[in-house]
Write a protein that holds these residues in place. Structure first.
Motif, short mmCIF file in Angstrom:
data_model
loop_
_atom_site.label_atom_id
_atom_site.label_comp_id
_atom_site.label_asym_id
_atom_site.label_seq_id
_atom_site.Cartn_x
_atom_site.Cartn_y
_atom_site.Cartn_z
N VAL A 42 36.01 42.92 55.76
CA VAL A 42 35.91 42.33 57.08
C VAL A 42 36.01 40.81 56.93
O VAL A 42 35.22 40.20 56.21
CB VAL A 42 34.58 42.70 57.77
CG1 VAL A 42 34.49 42.05 59.14
CG2 VAL A 42 34.45 44.22 57.89
N GLU A 43 37.00 40.22 57.60
CA GLU A 43 37.19 38.78 57.57
C GLU A 43 36.92 38.20 58.95
O GLU A 43 37.42 38.72 59.96
CB GLU A 43 38.62 38.43 57.15
CG GLU A 43 38.94 38.81 55.71
CD GLU A 43 40.37 38.44 55.33
OE1 GLU A 43 40.58 37.96 54.21
OE2 GLU A 43 41.27 38.64 56.17
N HIS A 44 36.12 37.14 58.99
CA HIS A 44 35.79 36.46 60.25
C HIS A 44 35.91 34.97 60.00
O HIS A 44 35.07 34.37 59.32
CB HIS A 44 34.38 36.81 60.71
CG HIS A 44 34.01 36.21 62.03
ND1 HIS A 44 32.80 35.61 62.26
CD2 HIS A 44 34.71 36.08 63.19
CE1 HIS A 44 32.77 35.16 63.50
NE2 HIS A 44 33.91 35.44 64.08
N GLY A 45 36.99 34.38 60.54
CA GLY A 45 37.23 32.99 60.24
C GLY A 45 37.54 32.81 58.77
O GLY A 45 38.40 33.49 58.21
N LYS A 46 36.79 31.93 58.12
CA LYS A 46 36.99 31.69 56.69
C LYS A 46 36.09 32.54 55.82
O LYS A 46 36.16 32.48 54.59
CB LYS A 46 36.77 30.21 56.38
CG LYS A 46 37.78 29.27 57.04
CD LYS A 46 37.53 27.83 56.64
CE LYS A 46 38.56 26.90 57.28
NZ LYS A 46 38.34 25.46 56.89
N SER A 47 35.19 33.32 56.43
CA SER A 47 34.27 34.15 55.64
C SER A 47 34.79 35.59 55.57
O SER A 47 35.52 36.05 56.44
CB SER A 47 32.88 34.14 56.27
OG SER A 47 32.91 34.72 57.56
N SER A 48 34.40 36.27 54.53
CA SER A 48 34.81 37.66 54.37
C SER A 48 33.71 38.41 53.62
O SER A 48 32.92 37.81 52.89
CB SER A 48 36.13 37.76 53.61
OG SER A 48 35.99 37.26 52.30
N GLU A 49 33.66 39.71 53.82
CA GLU A 49 32.71 40.54 53.10
C GLU A 49 33.31 41.92 52.87
O GLU A 49 34.10 42.41 53.67
CB GLU A 49 31.38 40.65 53.86
CG GLU A 49 31.47 41.40 55.18
CD GLU A 49 30.10 41.63 55.81
OE1 GLU A 49 29.17 41.95 55.07
OE2 GLU A 49 29.99 41.49 57.05
N TYR A 50 32.92 42.52 51.75
CA TYR A 50 33.33 43.88 51.46
C TYR A 50 32.31 44.85 52.02
O TYR A 50 31.10 44.61 51.95
CB TYR A 50 33.47 44.09 49.95
CG TYR A 50 34.62 43.30 49.35
CD1 TYR A 50 35.94 43.71 49.55
CD2 TYR A 50 34.39 42.16 48.58
CE1 TYR A 50 36.99 43.00 49.00
CE2 TYR A 50 35.44 41.45 48.03
CZ TYR A 50 36.75 41.87 48.24
OH TYR A 50 37.79 41.17 47.70
N VAL A 51 32.78 45.95 52.59
CA VAL A 51 31.93 46.95 53.22
C VAL A 51 32.21 48.29 52.55
O VAL A 51 33.37 48.63 52.30
CB VAL A 51 32.21 47.03 54.74
CG1 VAL A 51 31.35 48.09 55.37
CG2 VAL A 51 31.96 45.68 55.39
N TYR A 52 31.15 49.05 52.28
CA TYR A 52 31.29 50.20 51.39
C TYR A 52 31.29 51.56 52.09
O TYR A 52 31.59 52.57 51.46
CB TYR A 52 30.19 50.14 50.33
CG TYR A 52 30.40 48.99 49.38
CD1 TYR A 52 31.09 49.14 48.20
CD2 TYR A 52 29.95 47.70 49.72
CE1 TYR A 52 31.33 48.06 47.35
CE2 TYR A 52 30.18 46.63 48.89
CZ TYR A 52 30.87 46.81 47.71
OH TYR A 52 31.12 45.75 46.88
#
Length: 217
Positions: free
Chosen positions: A86-96
């Motif tokens: 999931v990318e939001h603006g310049k941040s991103s995170e992996y979701v499992y």
């Protein structure tokens, strides 16, 4: 290979099982010797989807039935690759998993968003070997920032940097050590779904038929 039904001689005729036994170095059956194990960690690394879960259960059943000492000694692990990014603006995170995805979207204020698979027949620029394989994506604008969800169809779809960061880098990867109880539970499920007894499998399907959300026909 359905190790739940296969005899040892038939199992050893399977190329994948044979290669695994050779790689471990411990031999199998009466000739098993844990002192000959070649690796401290045996990591089961499959895709994060349903097919990957099926393969993981097959392998756990194999280890539980024929290599229980490896599990008891703490040598067997399961890698945890992400299912989404999931990318939001310049941040991103992996979701499992899907539950974690919903929590992530709720934090971002995203609702009513679904993944749509890209049409491979659509006109696209010519791909090069370095480019990523197409993924399932969906986007939505939240607080003037675009939210982009990418669903990984498998480990082979990730580019090398993503695969290293999410699944292979000792500093960032997530791994679960398999216990004998984990393997026993996997074996119990597999015995019910793939074993010779029909009644438990029929009962399992009948009691859960109305709860099915994603049916692959």
């Amino acid at each position: 290979l359905n190790v739940e039904r296969a005899r040892l001689d038939k199992m050893l005729a399977n190329n994948e099982v044979k290669s695994l036994v050779i790689a471990l170095g411990t031999n199998i059956g009466e000739q098993f010797n844990i002192e000959d194990l070649r690796y401290h960690r045996i990591i089961i690394m499959t895709d994060a989807d349903v097919d990957g879960s099926h393969i993981r259960t097959l392998l756990l059943t194999l280890f539980y039935r024929y290599f229980p000492d490896l599990i008891i000694a703490g040598h067997v692990y399961i890698a945890q690759p992400p299912l989404y990014m999931v990318e939001h603006g310049k941040s991103s995170e992996y979701v499992y998993d899907d539950q974690e995805l919903q929590k992530s979207l709720k934090r971002l204020g995203v609702e009513d968003i679904s993944l749509v698979e890209e049409d491979p027949s659509a006109d696209t620029e010519e791909e090069t070997e370095e480019e990523e394989a197409p993924a399932e994506e969906q986007t939505q604008t939240v607080s003037k920032k675009r939210v982009r969800i990418q669903r990984y169809k498998g480990l082979g779809e990730m580019n090398p940097d993503q695969l290293w960061e999410t699944t292979m880098d000792p500093k960032t990867r997530i791994m679960k050590q398999v216990t004998i109880d984990d393997a026993a539970a996997a074996e119990e499920i597999f015995q019910m779904l793939m074993g010779v007894e029909v009644a438990p499998r029929k009962r399992f399907i009948q009691t859960r038929a109305k709860k099915v959300e994603n049916l692959d026909i």
